[in-house]
Scaffold this active site. Structure first.
Site, PDB file in Angstrom:
ATOM      1  N   CYS A 117       0.888  -1.237   0.001  1.00  0.00           N
ATOM      2  CA  CYS A 117       0.047  -0.103  -0.067  1.00  0.00           C
ATOM      3  C   CYS A 117       0.854   1.220   0.129  1.00  0.00           C
ATOM      4  O   CYS A 117       1.676   1.430   1.011  1.00  0.00           O
ATOM      5  CB  CYS A 117      -0.927  -0.182   1.241  1.00  0.00           C
ATOM      6  SG  CYS A 117      -1.735   1.571   1.384  1.00  0.00           S
ATOM      7  N   TRP A 160      -7.596  -7.043   3.837  1.00  0.00           N
ATOM      8  CA  TRP A 160      -6.101  -7.426   4.340  1.00  0.00           C
ATOM      9  C   TRP A 160      -6.096  -8.243   5.416  1.00  0.00           C
ATOM     10  O   TRP A 160      -6.985  -8.105   6.367  1.00  0.00           O
ATOM     11  CB  TRP A 160      -5.356  -5.951   4.877  1.00  0.00           C
ATOM     12  CG  TRP A 160      -5.171  -4.837   3.915  1.00  0.00           C
ATOM     13  CD1 TRP A 160      -6.033  -3.826   4.195  1.00  0.00           C
ATOM     14  CD2 TRP A 160      -4.420  -4.808   2.867  1.00  0.00           C
ATOM     15  NE1 TRP A 160      -5.686  -2.731   2.847  1.00  0.00           N
ATOM     16  CE2 TRP A 160      -4.585  -3.767   2.022  1.00  0.00           C
ATOM     17  CE3 TRP A 160      -3.489  -5.895   2.242  1.00  0.00           C
ATOM     18  CZ2 TRP A 160      -3.680  -3.080   1.254  1.00  0.00           C
ATOM     19  CZ3 TRP A 160      -2.792  -5.413   1.111  1.00  0.00           C
ATOM     20  CH2 TRP A 160      -2.873  -4.231   0.430  1.00  0.00           C
ATOM     21  N   THR A 210      -9.000  -0.083   6.033  1.00  0.00           N
ATOM     22  CA  THR A 210      -7.670   0.507   5.306  1.00  0.00           C
ATOM     23  C   THR A 210      -6.409   0.410   6.344  1.00  0.00           C
ATOM     24  O   THR A 210      -6.577   0.235   7.459  1.00  0.00           O
ATOM     25  CB  THR A 210      -7.735   1.736   4.812  1.00  0.00           C
ATOM     26  OG1 THR A 210      -8.065   2.677   5.778  1.00  0.00           O
ATOM     27  CG2 THR A 210      -8.960   1.823   3.708  1.00  0.00           C
ATOM     28  N   VAL A 211      -5.488   0.428   5.506  1.00  0.00           N
ATOM     29  CA  VAL A 211      -4.098   0.751   6.390  1.00  0.00           C
ATOM     30  C   VAL A 211      -3.486   1.771   5.703  1.00  0.00           C
ATOM     31  O   VAL A 211      -3.876   2.346   4.459  1.00  0.00           O
ATOM     32  CB  VAL A 211      -3.011  -0.627   6.060  1.00  0.00           C
ATOM     33  CG1 VAL A 211      -3.619  -1.899   7.079  1.00  0.00           C
ATOM     34  CG2 VAL A 211      -2.850  -1.007   4.847  1.00  0.00           C
ATOM     35  N   GLU A 226      -5.328   8.075   8.722  1.00  0.00           N
ATOM     36  CA  GLU A 226      -5.289   8.951   7.702  1.00  0.00           C
ATOM     37  C   GLU A 226      -3.700   9.019   7.664  1.00  0.00           C
ATOM     38  O   GLU A 226      -2.835   9.506   8.348  1.00  0.00           O
ATOM     39  CB  GLU A 226      -5.838  10.197   7.776  1.00  0.00           C
ATOM     40  CG  GLU A 226      -5.588  11.269   6.875  1.00  0.00           C
ATOM     41  CD  GLU A 226      -5.502  10.677   5.633  1.00  0.00           C
ATOM     42  OE1 GLU A 226      -4.660  11.142   4.889  1.00  0.00           O
ATOM     43  OE2 GLU A 226      -6.679  10.470   5.171  1.00  0.00           O
ATOM     44  N   SER A 227      -2.954   8.545   6.429  1.00  0.00           N
ATOM     45  CA  SER A 227      -1.603   8.688   6.217  1.00  0.00           C
ATOM     46  C   SER A 227      -1.279   9.931   6.110  1.00  0.00           C
ATOM     47  O   SER A 227      -0.312  10.219   6.663  1.00  0.00           O
ATOM     48  CB  SER A 227      -1.190   8.006   4.789  1.00  0.00           C
ATOM     49  OG  SER A 227      -1.772   8.504   3.540  1.00  0.00           O
ATOM     50  N   TYR A 274      -5.054   5.579  -9.295  1.00  0.00           N
ATOM     51  CA  TYR A 274      -6.135   4.623  -9.111  1.00  0.00           C
ATOM     52  C   TYR A 274      -7.504   5.183  -9.902  1.00  0.00           C
ATOM     53  O   TYR A 274      -8.265   4.493 -10.116  1.00  0.00           O
ATOM     54  CB  TYR A 274      -6.617   4.868  -7.644  1.00  0.00           C
ATOM     55  CG  TYR A 274      -5.484   4.009  -6.734  1.00  0.00           C
ATOM     56  CD1 TYR A 274      -5.898   2.763  -6.441  1.00  0.00           C
ATOM     57  CD2 TYR A 274      -4.253   4.609  -6.335  1.00  0.00           C
ATOM     58  CE1 TYR A 274      -4.949   2.096  -5.625  1.00  0.00           C
ATOM     59  CE2 TYR A 274      -3.591   4.152  -5.470  1.00  0.00           C
ATOM     60  CZ  TYR A 274      -3.778   2.830  -5.312  1.00  0.00           C
ATOM     61  OH  TYR A 274      -2.552   1.979  -4.455  1.00  0.00           O
TER      62      TYR A 274
END
Length: 412
Positions: A117, A160, A210-211, A226-227, A274
């Protein structure tokens, strides 16, 4: 080489609505997300910078509502078939301030990631760059999505899972014999089978599992998923515990430049690939494709004049964010997401820039190309039924070769 600059908390994408009055662009109305509200000045810059690459489909359509609770990226589209990323829900922050709800202490937090990811990779890279390996522990999932409720035939969700070295798995269509390697971990904290179970264990209302996930072992809750926010958090809040506290990936002097770059790189490149790959209409794909390659040309032009994307002499969070998409481009996106306008190896400046960044050990250690390729080519049976993983082109070996960036910009 000087390390030190920023990563913007944009991943949550500033959902910008640009409305143009009459025939001119005099009146620009910005409808911002929570992130852009916190950074109003950045939103203003964003409105100017992506006028020519605006994502028009977000102005008039809504993300498709799901009839079942859990869903994946493949099920998030507008009415015209354009992919629309769902925003993250968990936005608490670890803080170094006294009395913080989530204080910055060693050993309390656990980071769940996938090496496949790009959003998780940015956070892992910043953890490594800051020297927080002994402060925040990590578990990595298996790259191939599996059924998250295997005992419930009525639940169709795949996502995942933890599958440490052992029995091979197949994709959703039953094809492939995909082995878990030594990079696949169990859940070291909760001993749960998958990421969905972690969200449910923490009492989350999230429906897209999500990751990355930053998990608080003390309270059993998800702090943040949130990355872009996690990158900033790790950049500043753990400095008292970091081995490299002087590295600042978001220095004050460069924040306007970093925010401006992130404002167009996110929608057209990070998320743009994406939007190409998950588009469900030709119109949506064509729009995303044109915006993507317009922005790649813009990156190439910037890198012909300066060493890094937002700075003449310092790596920032903007470089980390951009790199994680670009490193996947020739190996995966050109084929899988149909972004075949041009390979990045054909861009002189981007190509050398990627080599320089990959040759930073803390960034290289966050990349696992085997996991990257296995995930994309085996997790979406709708796009690659037989789980065939292409052999070429060998990007990682190429990125180990000498680059020209230090020589070209030695005066910087």
């Amino acid at each position: 080489m000087k390390l030190g600059t920023a990563l913007s908390r944009p991943s949550r994408a500033l959902t910008l609505t640009l409305a143009f009055a009459a025939r001119s662009v005099r009146t620009t109305r910005i409808t911002a997300t929570r992130e852009s509200t916190l950074f109003a000045s950045r939103a203003l810059r964003t409105a100017r910078s992506i006028t020519n690459v605006q994502m028009a489909h977000t102005d008039s359509t809504e993300v498709k509502k799901q009839k079942t609770g859990a869903f994946t990226s493949l099920e998030s589209h507008s009415k015209n078939g354009a992919f629309e990323r769902k925003e993250s829900m968990h936005h608490f922050s670890v803080s170094s301030e006294p009395g913080a709800k989530y204080p910055a202490v060693a050993g309390r937090y656990h980071l769940y990631i996938s090496y496949a990811c790009p959003w998780a990779n940015r956070v892992l890279a910043v953890r490594n760059l800051k020297g927080l390996q002994d402060v925040i522990s990590v578990s990595a999932v298996h790259p191939t999505w599996q059924k998250t409720k295997p005992d419930d035939p009525s639940d169709p969700h795949w996502g995942w899972v933890f599958h440490p070295n052992g029995k091979p798995v197949s994709n959703k269509a039953g094809h492939g014999s995909l082995i878990a390697d030594e990079a696949c971990d169990p859940d070291h904290v909760n001993a749960l089978p998958n990421i969905r179970a972690i969200y449910e264990h923490a009492g989350s209302d999230e429906t897209k599992f999500t990751v990355p996930v930053l998990f608080d072992k003390e309270t059993g809750t998800i702090v943040n998923n949130e990355s872009s926010e996690l990158v900033r958090m790790l950049n500043t809040e753990f400095n008292a515990l970091a081995k490299n506290p002087s590295l600042d990936l978001y220095p004050e002097a460069l924040r306007p430049a970093i925010d401006e770059v992130n404002s167009w790189v996110y929608p057209t490149i990070n998320n743009g690939v994406y939007r190409c790959g998950f588009a469900k209409t030709q119109e949506a794909y064509d729009e995303a494709f044109e915006q993507l390659f317009s922005s790649l040309a813009r990156v190439e032009n910037i890198l012909s004049k300066q060493r890094y994307i937002a700075s003449t002499d310092a790596i920032t969070e903007a470089d980390v964010r951009l790199f994680m998409t670009l490193v996947r481009f020739d190996e995966v996106y050109v084929v899988y997401f149909k972004t075949n306008g041009r390979m990045l190896s054909q861009y002189e400046n981007i190509h050398n820039y990627l080599r320089e960044l990959y040759q930073i050990p803390e960034i290289a250690s966050s990349i696992n190309m085997a996991h990257i390729k296995q995930h994309y080519f085996t997790s979406h049976a709708e796009l690659n039924t037989y789980a065939i993983i292409p052999k070429g082109p060998g990007v990682i070996e190429d990125l180990k070769l000498p680059h020209d960036r230090a020589q070209r910009f030695k005066s910087a």
